[in-house]
Design an enzyme around this catalytic site. Structure first.
Site, PDB file in Angstrom:
ATOM      1  N   TYR A 132       0.852  -1.178   0.000  1.00 31.33           N
ATOM      2  CA  TYR A 132       0.000   0.000   0.000  1.00 31.33           C
ATOM      3  C   TYR A 132       0.889   1.229   0.000  1.00 31.33           C
ATOM      4  CZ  TYR A 132      -3.469   3.451   1.612  1.00 31.33           C
ATOM      5  OH  TYR A 132      -4.293   4.545   1.734  1.00 31.33           O
ATOM      6  N   ASP A 157       9.412   3.042  -0.568  1.00 34.08           N
ATOM      7  CA  ASP A 157       8.365   3.695   0.215  1.00 34.08           C
ATOM      8  C   ASP A 157       8.654   3.385   1.693  1.00 34.08           C
ATOM      9  OD1 ASP A 157       4.698   3.734   0.191  1.00 34.08           O
ATOM     10  OD2 ASP A 157       6.196   4.566   1.569  1.00 34.08           O
ATOM     11  N   LYS A 217       4.678   9.665   8.488  1.00 38.52           N
ATOM     12  CA  LYS A 217       4.566   9.188   9.868  1.00 38.52           C
ATOM     13  C   LYS A 217       5.649   9.783  10.786  1.00 38.52           C
ATOM     14  CE  LYS A 217       2.269   5.110   8.073  1.00 38.52           C
ATOM     15  NZ  LYS A 217       0.868   5.155   8.482  1.00 38.52           N
TER      16      LYS A 217
END
Ligand code: KE4
Length: 422
Positions: free
Chosen positions: A143, A238, A266
């Site tokens: 994802y 990523d 994050k």
């Protein structure tokens, strides 16, 4: 009791799709209504009915220092007194990107944005602009946020809701997204044999954490580097989850594989809406106002978010012992699960990332991940929640451990696991 959460959930559903602002928060996969959180401190969160939980979601990763770290909070409060956003360059942006470059030297030039989705969307555009090629390769179950072209066989909430290919994404957008199998370099080679000259980049979670945690095989990442070099394509890591979590230098430091572009989110924002993409200078020179790849953002790099990010990274840099502590605690939890469930589960753990899959198979890719019994996971989740332990409300997410999960928190968690009776 969760009366206030129940009442607020009913009201919220009137004005927000599913009563939430991100699907996984709706607790649909675990068949119960979500808890509305009032506050959090350290390793604990408190719902609006004042129930306390040990938190292993940590806001899906940002909370590596625990909630409301006083040093971060004080810095943010001071920054707020100076104004929230100026829409102009600030010293904070320089301080943050210099710190990111120091910790991740492959990021020679960096652009700050507001979410992991935006970071990935922009990184893909940079890769396409630099190479002049349209296709990208992603991996089934990974994802990378919800931008149109990446909602193809996606993980995380898309997998949890069983909609890995989203409605509303025109076929024209997704036709340039080629899908390979995680830990299967032959599936990547095959795509490059067919489309190599038109593939701008491979994007990969260097440790997959959105189909649950799936570790890369020993040569997987190194071989991706070989393939992109052979076809003059680009390698995008990523690291929205692994960045500053797997190690201070992220997965690229941990595995010793240098990507061309990295995306961060994050932890880099310390809990505030801040993300980043960056990498090779020749690639990032393509980004406006330098080059012809346009990307912009009203609140990008804003003074409050950069303050939280700077404070968080500075603490991680100064207190490197954090990594041994969170990693050791993850191993304790892994051991407790394995001693309780034996071969009926697969526990994947690396650093402070851990997932318990309710399957007897070894989980190494999407196919083995979805062999898990999500109903058994739901039962486990609800049992642990009733014991005051807040896990991810989906089989296809990770547990996150913070620097402030105490020995007592870990002991309580392991005791609860050992007392679980399916
Ligand atoms: P955001 O747009 O949610 O900030 O980041 C998207 C993203 C990109 N790349 C990776 C590897 C990610 O894990 C994410 C987002 N992670 C999920 C949790 N698995 C966010 C939680 C949610 O969607 O509510």
């Amino acid at each position: 009791m969760n009366n206030k959460s129940e009442i607020l959930f009913e009201k919220s559903k009137m004005f927000m799709p599913g009563g939430v602002n991100s699907p996984v928060r709706a607790f649909r996969a675990v068949h119960r209504n979500p808890l509305f959180i009032d506050r959090a401190n350290g390793a604990k969160i408190y719902d609006i009915d004042d129930n306390e939980y040990i938190d292993y979601v940590c806001s899906w990763g940002p909370g590596i220092l625990g909630h409301a770290d006083s040093r971060v909070i004080e810095a943010v409060k001071r920054a707020c007194d100076k104004g929230l956003t100026f829409g102009a360059p600030t010293e904070n942006e320089y301080i943050l990107v210099e710190l990111v470059n120091e910790l991740m030297p492959s990021m020679e030039m960096i652009r700050l944005v507001n979410s992991g989705t935006e970071a990935v969307m922009s990184a893909i555009r940079a890769a396409r602009g630099f190479t002049g090629r349209d296709k990208i390769v992603k991996f089934r179950g990974c994802y990378h946020g919800h931008s149109d072209g990446l909602l193809v066989k996606a993980g995380s909430g898309a997998l949890t809701q069983s909609i890995p290919d989203s409605l509303g994404v025109p076929a024209d957008y997704s036709k340039n997204t080629l899908v390979a199998e995680y830990n299967n370099n032959a599936s990547v080679e095959k795509l490059f044999d067919m489309y190599g000259e038109d593939i701008a980049a491979i994007i990969v979670e260097p440790v997959a954490a959105n189909m649950g945690v799936v570790l890369p095989d020993k040569e997987f990442l190194k071989d991706l580097r070989r393939i992109v070099d052979k076809y003059k394509s680009l390698l995008i890591f990523d690291e929205v989850i692994t960045g500053f979590r797997l190690s201070l230098g992220g997965a690229q430091e941990y595995f010793g594989v240098r990507p061309d572009i990295t995306t961060l989110g994050k932890i880099v924002g310390g809990g505030m809406p801040l993300a980043a993409y960056g990498g090779r200078r020749d690639v990032m020179d393509m980004i406006a106002p330098l080059g012809g790849v346009y990307q912009a953002g009203t609140l990008s790099g804003n003074p409050i978010a950069t303050t939280a990010g700077i404070e968080t990274l500075k603490i991680l840099k100064e207190e490197k012992g954090i990594y041994k502590k969170i990693n050791d605690n993850a191993v304790k939890i892994k051991n407790a699960v394995e001693s309780t469930f034996g071969n009926s589960v697969c526990v994947n753990q690396i650093g402070s990332l851990i997932s318990v899959f309710f399957t007897e198979k070894r989980v190494t890719d999407y196919e083995t991940a979805i062999s898990s019994d999500t109903e058994k996971y739901a039962d486990y989740f609800n049992y642990m929640l009733d014991k005051g332990i807040y896990l991810a409300p989906s089989q296809f997410e990770a547990m996150f451990i913070s620097a402030v999960h105490s020995d007592e928190d870990i002991e309580k968690t392991c005791a609860a696991i050992k007392n679980y009776k399916a």
